[in-house]
Design a protein around this motif. Structure first.
Motif, PDB file in Angstrom:
ATOM      1  N   ILE A  69      15.828 -28.897   2.748  1.00 39.48           N
ATOM      2  CA  ILE A  69      14.837 -28.998   3.821  1.00 39.48           C
ATOM      3  C   ILE A  69      13.852 -30.100   3.446  1.00 39.48           C
ATOM      4  O   ILE A  69      13.586 -30.984   4.236  1.00 39.48           O
ATOM      5  CB  ILE A  69      14.108 -27.663   4.039  1.00 39.48           C
ATOM      6  CG1 ILE A  69      15.104 -26.577   4.419  1.00 39.48           C
ATOM      7  CG2 ILE A  69      13.066 -27.811   5.142  1.00 39.48           C
ATOM      8  CD1 ILE A  69      14.499 -25.204   4.523  1.00 39.48           C
ATOM      9  N   ASP A  70      13.374 -30.059   2.227  1.00 41.76           N
ATOM     10  CA  ASP A  70      12.556 -31.164   1.734  1.00 41.76           C
ATOM     11  C   ASP A  70      12.011 -30.890   0.355  1.00 41.76           C
ATOM     12  O   ASP A  70      12.160 -29.796  -0.184  1.00 41.76           O
ATOM     13  CB  ASP A  70      11.381 -31.484   2.681  1.00 41.76           C
ATOM     14  CG  ASP A  70      11.301 -32.986   2.948  1.00 41.76           C
ATOM     15  OD1 ASP A  70      11.265 -33.754   1.979  1.00 41.76           O
ATOM     16  OD2 ASP A  70      11.310 -33.378   4.115  1.00 41.76           O
TER      17      ASP A  70
ATOM     18  N   LYS B 196       9.040 -30.037  -2.056  1.00 47.63           N
ATOM     19  CA  LYS B 196       7.835 -29.226  -1.879  1.00 47.63           C
ATOM     20  C   LYS B 196       6.636 -30.101  -1.517  1.00 47.63           C
ATOM     21  O   LYS B 196       5.891 -29.830  -0.594  1.00 47.63           O
ATOM     22  CB  LYS B 196       7.509 -28.487  -3.187  1.00 47.63           C
ATOM     23  CG  LYS B 196       8.140 -27.127  -3.338  1.00 47.63           C
ATOM     24  CD  LYS B 196       7.649 -26.508  -4.641  1.00 47.63           C
ATOM     25  CE  LYS B 196       8.069 -25.061  -4.759  1.00 47.63           C
ATOM     26  NZ  LYS B 196       7.618 -24.456  -6.015  1.00 47.63           N
TER      27      LYS B 196
ATOM     28  N   ASP C 284       6.459 -33.015  -0.231  1.00 49.56           N
ATOM     29  CA  ASP C 284       6.555 -33.856   0.956  1.00 49.56           C
ATOM     30  C   ASP C 284       6.384 -33.072   2.258  1.00 49.56           C
ATOM     31  O   ASP C 284       6.275 -33.657   3.327  1.00 49.56           O
ATOM     32  CB  ASP C 284       7.905 -34.593   0.993  1.00 49.56           C
ATOM     33  CG  ASP C 284       7.940 -35.769   0.024  1.00 49.56           C
ATOM     34  OD1 ASP C 284       9.043 -36.131  -0.395  1.00 49.56           O
ATOM     35  OD2 ASP C 284       6.863 -36.293  -0.315  1.00 49.56           O
ATOM     36  N   MET C 285       6.376 -31.751   2.152  1.00 48.88           N
ATOM     37  CA  MET C 285       6.229 -30.943   3.354  1.00 48.88           C
ATOM     38  C   MET C 285       4.873 -31.212   4.010  1.00 48.88           C
ATOM     39  O   MET C 285       3.864 -31.353   3.336  1.00 48.88           O
ATOM     40  CB  MET C 285       6.345 -29.461   2.993  1.00 48.88           C
ATOM     41  CG  MET C 285       6.601 -28.589   4.210  1.00 48.88           C
ATOM     42  SD  MET C 285       6.607 -26.825   3.879  1.00 48.88           S
ATOM     43  CE  MET C 285       7.039 -26.651   2.191  1.00 48.88           C
TER      44      MET C 285
ATOM     45  N   ASN D 250       5.121 -25.766   9.385  1.00 50.85           N
ATOM     46  CA  ASN D 250       5.774 -26.655   8.424  1.00 50.85           C
ATOM     47  C   ASN D 250       6.566 -27.743   9.155  1.00 50.85           C
ATOM     48  O   ASN D 250       7.395 -27.445  10.006  1.00 50.85           O
ATOM     49  CB  ASN D 250       6.748 -25.871   7.535  1.00 50.85           C
ATOM     50  CG  ASN D 250       6.034 -24.925   6.596  1.00 50.85           C
ATOM     51  OD1 ASN D 250       4.830 -25.072   6.354  1.00 50.85           O
ATOM     52  ND2 ASN D 250       6.755 -23.960   6.058  1.00 50.85           N
TER      53      ASN D 250
ATOM     54  N   TYR E 290       9.094 -30.889   8.211  1.00 50.66           N
ATOM     55  CA  TYR E 290       9.861 -31.476   7.113  1.00 50.66           C
ATOM     56  C   TYR E 290      10.199 -32.928   7.448  1.00 50.66           C
ATOM     57  O   TYR E 290      10.915 -33.192   8.431  1.00 50.66           O
ATOM     58  CB  TYR E 290      11.122 -30.654   6.863  1.00 50.66           C
ATOM     59  CG  TYR E 290      10.810 -29.227   6.465  1.00 50.66           C
ATOM     60  CD1 TYR E 290      10.988 -28.178   7.355  1.00 50.66           C
ATOM     61  CD2 TYR E 290      10.294 -28.951   5.210  1.00 50.66           C
ATOM     62  CE1 TYR E 290      10.678 -26.875   7.002  1.00 50.66           C
ATOM     63  CE2 TYR E 290       9.975 -27.647   4.836  1.00 50.66           C
ATOM     64  CZ  TYR E 290      10.179 -26.617   5.734  1.00 50.66           C
ATOM     65  OH  TYR E 290       9.868 -25.329   5.370  1.00 50.66           O
TER      66      TYR E 290
ATOM     67  N   LYS F 172       5.777 -31.462  15.750  1.00 49.94           N
ATOM     68  CA  LYS F 172       6.517 -32.409  14.902  1.00 49.94           C
ATOM     69  C   LYS F 172       6.343 -33.860  15.356  1.00 49.94           C
ATOM     70  O   LYS F 172       6.771 -34.783  14.672  1.00 49.94           O
ATOM     71  CB  LYS F 172       8.016 -32.063  14.891  1.00 49.94           C
ATOM     72  CG  LYS F 172       8.323 -30.702  14.289  1.00 49.94           C
ATOM     73  CD  LYS F 172       9.814 -30.415  14.324  1.00 49.94           C
ATOM     74  CE  LYS F 172      10.108 -29.013  13.777  1.00 49.94           C
ATOM     75  NZ  LYS F 172      11.535 -28.676  13.824  1.00 49.94           N
TER      76      LYS F 172
END
Length: 556
Positions: free
Chosen positions: A456-457, A459, A461-462, A469, A471, A530
């Motif tokens: 998902i990514d 940690k 960079d979230m 959240n 990603y 997003k």
């Protein structure tokens, strides 16, 4: 996690486990190949080819030279070069002589180089003259006592070598002035040691083969201690995973692998250099992967069977007008790693070559391969694949407990390829190792019902937008599909209202692409939180020499 549900996804012929005792060391692996494949080409560089027998002899000679310097068994010897012929010779010499290899990025600044030389305690360095000025600025503050200087043309023969060196030094002016009076030239060192012989050293599985420094993006750069058995295991794991594709190469045809990634990077070191040695293949050394016309011009001269690369390299080459000059019909393995492969890039590569990108995942700390997609998969899934043979993965929460089924968690890895720890940093080692021997990757992932993992990514960079959240990989993957976009990157920036906001940076493929079009596209394909608050166009994205996008440089 004892139930390895992913084993059912392995293609026929891929074992659940590898024989970790097959070789006692990388030296044993190399020496077997030197004898078995003596007459075959081992390396190709700027028109010059070296046979396995020549690499065997030259590495013994250079190893004897290093032993003659009075270095003790296990002493660290640094190598700071791009993909030139002296690199594999030096690596084989260092390991055969009983020393520990320290791979160094040639583009380091004096500060970065000083840190790595001091931290590793390197007593000697083999360096391309192009970077000698950097060494000069810091060498006095390091333990380095012996410097071996290489030049681009050293191994190209007298006439061509002299011409190449003249052009590099005087026409392209790629060698800044430097003053290292005690340095010895590589060819002189070889001549000096030609009358001596390499003293045979018994290397054991738990001896340290290499210190592989992490990028240092989360703090001070640390050396991952890779034992001989770690690297041997990963070579055998990669071999096992690739075999279902490699068996399609006609019997008796030598495997050609493209080395466009820098050999100082663990991906190229293991998957290019060491695996190709194990297979008795020829490694085509590309000194500058950013010069796409030169790369494609070189590849047009060879049959290409194996091509490890990162997303930006696959993308750049596939979009280049000269791409069709290479005959890609022999390509059997396109190994993607180092950073996430975007689905738009994977689709384009498959359309143009007929060989799907087989994405894997790993880190310096895992030698590097931890997972890989089966090589018989042709549909891009966005997954990093399944754990390679003899490897276990699990997802854990912030307290180290197993994540609930179907829930994201930090990917933790256990297997024979996992490092022994960080060099002289037990505190840092303790932070990343669980009590039951798993390495905590720092990457957030999910696992599906068949055992396929998906990142998902990172940690760090979230992006947290109003409690939601976001990603960056997801945003980048969506936007990369938009017509007119060549490359993109997504980062989080501070925002008074939402805590953080999404910033999107784009390199245009179509010069007429507008911010309004980007926003409309995002609105169509992603939910509101997003969407980028800021859209910025640039001519290029900042990247590491390996091709990873430096997100931290985009946050400003």
């Amino acid at each position: 996690m004892t139930d390895r549900i992913w084993l059912s996804t392995y293609p026929e012929g891929v074992p659940a486990d590898i024989d970790e005792s097959r070789y006692a060391s990388l030296v044993e692996l190399m020496e077997e190949s030197f004898k078995k494949n003596a007459s075959l080409s081992a390396y190709s560089f700027m028109g010059r080819e070296l046979t396995y027998a020549q690499v065997d002899e030259m590495s013994q000679t250079f190893g004897a030279y290093l032993q003659g310097l009075g270095l003790a068994r296990g002493d660290r010897v640094a190598v700071m070069m791009p993909n030139v012929l002296q690199y594999p010779i030096a690596v084989a010499a260092i390991l055969r002589a009983g020393f520990t290899l320290v791979n160094i990025n040639p583009l380091y600044t004096p500060r970065e180089l000083e840190h790595q030389l001091k931290d590793s305690g390197a007593k000697a360095i083999v360096i391309l003259e192009n970077f000698a000025a950097t060494l000069e600025k810091c060498v006095a503050a390091t333990p380095v006592k012996h410097v071996v200087l290489c030049a681009m043309g050293d191994q190209l023969g007298l006439l061509k070598g002299s011409l190449v060196n003249y052009v590099v030094r005087n026409v392209k002016k790629m060698v800044p002035d430097f003053n290292l009076p005690e340095a010895v030239r590589f060819n002189a060192a070889m001549a000096q040691a030609s009358s001596g012989s390499l003293k045979k050293v018994t290397i054991k599985p738990d001896d340290v083969a290499a210190l592989q420094y992490t990028g240092g993006t989360t703090g001070v750069s640390k050396g991952a201690v890779l034992l001989h058995r770690n690297l041997v295991a990963n070579v055998l794991q990669a071999d096992a995973c690739f075999q279902p594709a490699l068996v399609k190469i006609p019997k008796g045809e030598q495997i050609n692998s493209v080395c466009a990634l820098p050999l100082y990077h663990i991906f190229a070191f293991t998957v290019n250099m060491m695996l190709t040695l194990r297979l008795g293949g020829k490694l085509i050394l590309i000194p500058n992967p950013r010069d796409f016309p030169a790369v494609l011009g070189e590849l047009a001269k060879h049959k290409v069977h194996v091509f490890p690369a990162v997303n930006t390299l696959f993308n750049g080459l596939a979009n280049h007008p000269d791409f069709g000059k290479v005959d890609w019909k022999n390509l059997m393995v396109s190994a993607g790693g180092g950073t996430a492969v975007q689905s738009a890039v994977a689709k384009l590569w498959f359309e143009k070559t007929g060989c799907a990108i087989c994405e894997g995942y790993g880190l310096s700390e895992t030698s590097p391969i931890a997972t890989c997609n089966p090589v018989n998969v042709t549909e891009y899934s966005g997954a990093i694949g399944v754990p390679v043979p003899s490897t276990w993965l699990k997802l854990i929460d912030d307290e180290g407990n197993d994540s609930a089924p179907g829930e994201p968690g930090e990917i933790a890895i256990k297997g024979p390829q996992v490092m022994a720890g960080y060099w002289q940093r037990p505190d840092e080692t303790a932070k990343v190792m669980t009590p039951d021997g798993y390495f905590k990757s720092g990457d957030i992932g999910v696992m599906d019902a068949r055992g396929f993992f998906k990142i998902i990514d990172r940690k760090k960079d979230m992006i947290l937008v109003s409690g939601f959240n976001v990603y960056p990989n997801e945003v980048e993957d969506v936007v990369s599909h938009m017509p007119g976009v060549m490359e993109c990157a997504c980062v989080g920036v501070p925002d008074d209202k939402s805590g953080e906001a999404v910033k999107l940076v784009i390199v245009k493929k179509d010069p007429n692409l507008t911010e309004a079009q980007v926003r409309a596209y995002c609105k169509e394909y992603m939910t509101g939180y997003k969407h980028p608050k800021t859209v910025e166009f640039r001519t290029e994205l900042p990247k590491t020499p390996v091709g990873k996008i430096l997100r931290r440089e985009l946050r400003g």
